[in-house]
Design a protein around this motif. Structure first.
Motif, PDB file in Angstrom:
ATOM      1  N   ALA A  31       0.833  -1.208   0.000  1.00 33.29           N
ATOM      2  CA  ALA A  31       0.000   0.000   0.000  1.00 33.29           C
ATOM      3  C   ALA A  31       0.866   1.255   0.000  1.00 33.29           C
ATOM      4  CB  ALA A  31      -0.937  -0.003   1.205  1.00 33.29           C
ATOM      5  N   GLY A  32       1.948   1.254   0.760  1.00 31.94           N
ATOM      6  CA  GLY A  32       2.850   2.397   0.784  1.00 31.94           C
ATOM      7  C   GLY A  32       3.516   2.637  -0.557  1.00 31.94           C
ATOM      8  N   MET A  33       3.916   1.542  -1.216  1.00 33.69           N
ATOM      9  CA  MET A  33       4.511   1.661  -2.548  1.00 33.69           C
ATOM     10  C   MET A  33       3.512   2.240  -3.545  1.00 33.69           C
ATOM     11  SD  MET A  33       7.003  -1.430  -3.822  1.00 33.69           S
ATOM     12  CE  MET A  33       5.617  -2.366  -4.249  1.00 33.69           C
ATOM     13  N   LEU A  34       2.289   1.734  -3.517  1.00 37.23           N
ATOM     14  CA  LEU A  34       1.262   2.249  -4.422  1.00 37.23           C
ATOM     15  C   LEU A  34       0.981   3.726  -4.160  1.00 37.23           C
ATOM     16  CD1 LEU A  34      -1.260  -0.730  -4.494  1.00 37.23           C
ATOM     17  CD2 LEU A  34       0.263   0.027  -6.327  1.00 37.23           C
ATOM     18  N   PHE A  35       0.928   4.099  -2.899  1.00 39.08           N
ATOM     19  CA  PHE A  35       0.682   5.503  -2.564  1.00 39.08           C
ATOM     20  C   PHE A  35       1.806   6.389  -3.108  1.00 39.08           C
ATOM     21  CE2 PHE A  35       0.844   9.306   0.023  1.00 39.08           C
ATOM     22  CZ  PHE A  35      -0.494   9.666   0.099  1.00 39.08           C
ATOM     23  N   GLN A  36       3.042   5.945  -2.934  1.00 34.35           N
ATOM     24  CA  GLN A  36       4.178   6.738  -3.412  1.00 34.35           C
ATOM     25  C   GLN A  36       4.212   6.821  -4.933  1.00 34.35           C
ATOM     26  OE1 GLN A  36       7.832   5.542  -1.558  1.00 34.35           O
ATOM     27  NE2 GLN A  36       7.175   6.286   0.440  1.00 34.35           N
ATOM     28  N   ARG A  41       4.275  13.360  -4.366  1.00 32.69           N
ATOM     29  CA  ARG A  41       4.480  14.617  -3.637  1.00 32.69           C
ATOM     30  C   ARG A  41       3.987  14.512  -2.187  1.00 32.69           C
ATOM     31  NH1 ARG A  41       3.020  19.815  -6.535  1.00 32.69           N
ATOM     32  NH2 ARG A  41       4.961  20.478  -5.587  1.00 32.69           N
ATOM     33  N   LEU A  42       3.116  13.558  -1.908  1.00 30.47           N
ATOM     34  CA  LEU A  42       2.564  13.410  -0.555  1.00 30.47           C
ATOM     35  C   LEU A  42       3.253  12.308   0.250  1.00 30.47           C
ATOM     36  CD1 LEU A  42      -1.235  13.741  -1.349  1.00 30.47           C
ATOM     37  CD2 LEU A  42       0.273  15.472  -0.376  1.00 30.47           C
ATOM     38  N   ALA A  43       4.275  11.690  -0.334  1.00 35.28           N
ATOM     39  CA  ALA A  43       4.970  10.591   0.348  1.00 35.28           C
ATOM     40  C   ALA A  43       5.601  11.087   1.647  1.00 35.28           C
ATOM     41  CB  ALA A  43       6.027   9.995  -0.563  1.00 35.28           C
ATOM     42  N   GLY A  44       5.412  10.323   2.700  1.00 34.94           N
ATOM     43  CA  GLY A  44       5.986  10.662   3.995  1.00 34.94           C
ATOM     44  C   GLY A  44       5.203  11.707   4.775  1.00 34.94           C
ATOM     45  N   THR A  45       4.040  12.057   4.327  1.00 35.39           N
ATOM     46  CA  THR A  45       3.213  13.058   5.002  1.00 35.39           C
ATOM     47  C   THR A  45       2.120  12.375   5.827  1.00 35.39           C
ATOM     48  OG1 THR A  45       1.647  13.232   3.170  1.00 35.39           O
ATOM     49  CG2 THR A  45       3.590  14.679   3.096  1.00 35.39           C
ATOM     50  N   PRO A  46       1.398  13.136   6.636  1.00 35.30           N
ATOM     51  CA  PRO A  46       0.263  12.551   7.355  1.00 35.30           C
ATOM     52  C   PRO A  46      -0.798  11.964   6.411  1.00 35.30           C
ATOM     53  CG  PRO A  46       0.879  14.620   8.379  1.00 35.30           C
ATOM     54  CD  PRO A  46       1.698  14.502   7.124  1.00 35.30           C
ATOM     55  N   ALA A  47      -0.872  12.467   5.185  1.00 34.33           N
ATOM     56  CA  ALA A  47      -1.825  11.909   4.216  1.00 34.33           C
ATOM     57  C   ALA A  47      -1.490  10.449   3.917  1.00 34.33           C
ATOM     58  CB  ALA A  47      -1.820  12.728   2.926  1.00 34.33           C
ATOM     59  N   GLN A  48      -0.206  10.133   3.805  1.00 35.85           N
ATOM     60  CA  GLN A  48       0.180   8.750   3.556  1.00 35.85           C
ATOM     61  C   GLN A  48      -0.144   7.885   4.774  1.00 35.85           C
ATOM     62  OE1 GLN A  48       4.305   7.956   2.595  1.00 35.85           O
ATOM     63  NE2 GLN A  48       3.797   5.899   1.896  1.00 35.85           N
ATOM     64  N   PHE A  49       0.094   8.404   5.963  1.00 32.60           N
ATOM     65  CA  PHE A  49      -0.231   7.660   7.176  1.00 32.60           C
ATOM     66  C   PHE A  49      -1.739   7.389   7.247  1.00 32.60           C
ATOM     67  CE2 PHE A  49      -1.206   7.457  11.759  1.00 32.60           C
ATOM     68  CZ  PHE A  49      -0.409   6.370  12.092  1.00 32.60           C
ATOM     69  N   PHE A  51      -3.793   7.228   4.737  1.00 33.56           N
ATOM     70  CA  PHE A  51      -4.088   6.249   3.691  1.00 33.56           C
ATOM     71  C   PHE A  51      -3.787   4.827   4.179  1.00 33.56           C
ATOM     72  CE2 PHE A  51      -2.439   3.655   0.168  1.00 33.56           C
ATOM     73  CZ  PHE A  51      -3.575   3.588  -0.628  1.00 33.56           C
ATOM     74  N   LEU A  52      -2.661   4.655   4.840  1.00 33.53           N
ATOM     75  CA  LEU A  52      -2.289   3.324   5.338  1.00 33.53           C
ATOM     76  C   LEU A  52      -3.266   2.846   6.415  1.00 33.53           C
ATOM     77  CD1 LEU A  52       1.596   3.633   5.446  1.00 33.53           C
ATOM     78  CD2 LEU A  52       0.186   2.465   3.736  1.00 33.53           C
ATOM     79  N   ILE A  53      -3.714   3.750   7.267  1.00 31.99           N
ATOM     80  CA  ILE A  53      -4.707   3.381   8.283  1.00 31.99           C
ATOM     81  C   ILE A  53      -6.011   2.956   7.605  1.00 31.99           C
ATOM     82  CG2 ILE A  53      -6.134   4.268  10.182  1.00 31.99           C
ATOM     83  CD1 ILE A  53      -3.222   3.753  10.977  1.00 31.99           C
ATOM     84  N   LEU A  54      -6.415   3.682   6.560  1.00 30.01           N
ATOM     85  CA  LEU A  54      -7.633   3.310   5.820  1.00 30.01           C
ATOM     86  C   LEU A  54      -7.482   1.956   5.138  1.00 30.01           C
ATOM     87  CD1 LEU A  54      -8.788   6.691   4.245  1.00 30.01           C
ATOM     88  CD2 LEU A  54      -9.964   5.321   5.975  1.00 30.01           C
ATOM     89  N   VAL A  55      -6.306   1.676   4.600  1.00 27.94           N
ATOM     90  CA  VAL A  55      -6.059   0.368   3.981  1.00 27.94           C
ATOM     91  C   VAL A  55      -6.170  -0.736   5.024  1.00 27.94           C
ATOM     92  CG1 VAL A  55      -4.266  -1.075   2.919  1.00 27.94           C
ATOM     93  CG2 VAL A  55      -4.702   1.219   2.034  1.00 27.94           C
ATOM     94  N   LEU A  56      -5.573  -0.522   6.187  1.00 28.21           N
ATOM     95  CA  LEU A  56      -5.662  -1.526   7.251  1.00 28.21           C
ATOM     96  C   LEU A  56      -7.104  -1.722   7.715  1.00 28.21           C
ATOM     97  CD1 LEU A  56      -2.530  -0.734   9.445  1.00 28.21           C
ATOM     98  CD2 LEU A  56      -2.860  -2.612   7.827  1.00 28.21           C
ATOM     99  N   TYR A  57      -7.830  -0.618   7.868  1.00 25.37           N
ATOM    100  CA  TYR A  57      -9.238  -0.726   8.254  1.00 25.37           C
ATOM    101  C   TYR A  57     -10.023  -1.508   7.195  1.00 25.37           C
ATOM    102  CZ  TYR A  57     -14.100   0.335   9.094  1.00 25.37           C
ATOM    103  OH  TYR A  57     -15.442   0.211   9.299  1.00 25.37           O
ATOM    104  N   GLY A  58      -9.785  -1.202   5.934  1.00 26.86           N
ATOM    105  CA  GLY A  58     -10.463  -1.923   4.852  1.00 26.86           C
ATOM    106  C   GLY A  58     -10.167  -3.415   4.897  1.00 26.86           C
TER     107      GLY A  58
END
Length: 165
Positions: A31-36, A41-49, A51-58
């Motif tokens: 999921a992190g690779m896909l996001f990046q 431009r948003l890699a390493g930001t709270p938006a990525q975090f 996104f990862l929480i939403l992926v885990l919830y899903g």
């Protein structure tokens, strides 16, 4: 009418959690690779975090609502049931996820902080105690359920072995 299964022992749930953490590592990496790749431009930001929480919830919500089991839980023959001995509702699944997130998510920044500030390594010990609280609760709970399961109205049961004849 559904069959009543015995509650899963603590050791089995803990081993399943260890296996689950390995599977989640793979999910988070992909999921992190896909996001990046999609939002470099948003890699390493709270938006990525987020996104990862939403992926885990899903992942958890889909698995727990569909069959009451994740892949690790299937391996160890564990299943989530509510007090009526049915699969948990979306509300119960969401509450369980939020409570687990409350316990385990603070450990990520704590670990990162102690990695960059070596004099603060002692903070890892209170973090480990915090992480162990739901399991310590299971030692005194009458059904040996973790705190997040008790609060969400969920029971972790042990399924029987299915033999192919």
């Amino acid at each position: 009418m559904s069959v009543e299964h015995p509650l899963a022992p603590r050791w089995r749930r803990l081993v399943s959690l260890c296996y689950e953490s390995l599977l989640l590592l793979a999910v988070i990496l992909v999921a992190g690779m896909l996001f990046q790749l999609m939002f470099s431009r948003l890699a390493g930001t709270p938006a990525q975090f987020a996104f990862l929480i939403l992926v885990l919830y899903g992942y958890f919500a889909w698995c727990w609502r569909r069959s009451g089991q994740t892949l690790a839980m299937k391996t160890w023959r564990l299943q989530l049931r509510n007090r009526a001995n049915q699969l948990p509702s979306l509300w119960q699944v969401s509450l369980r996820f939020a409570l687990c997130l409350l316990v385990y998510a603070p450990l990520i920044p704590l670990w990162a902080y102690t990695k960059h500030v070596p004099d603060m390594k002692w903070l890892l010990w209170p973090g480990l105690v915090w992480m162990a609280l739901p399991w310590l609760w299971a030692l005194v709970d009458r059904e040996q359920q973790c705190l997040h399961d008790r609060l969400a109205g969920i029971r972790v049961v042990l399924l029987p072995i299915h033999r192919a004849d």
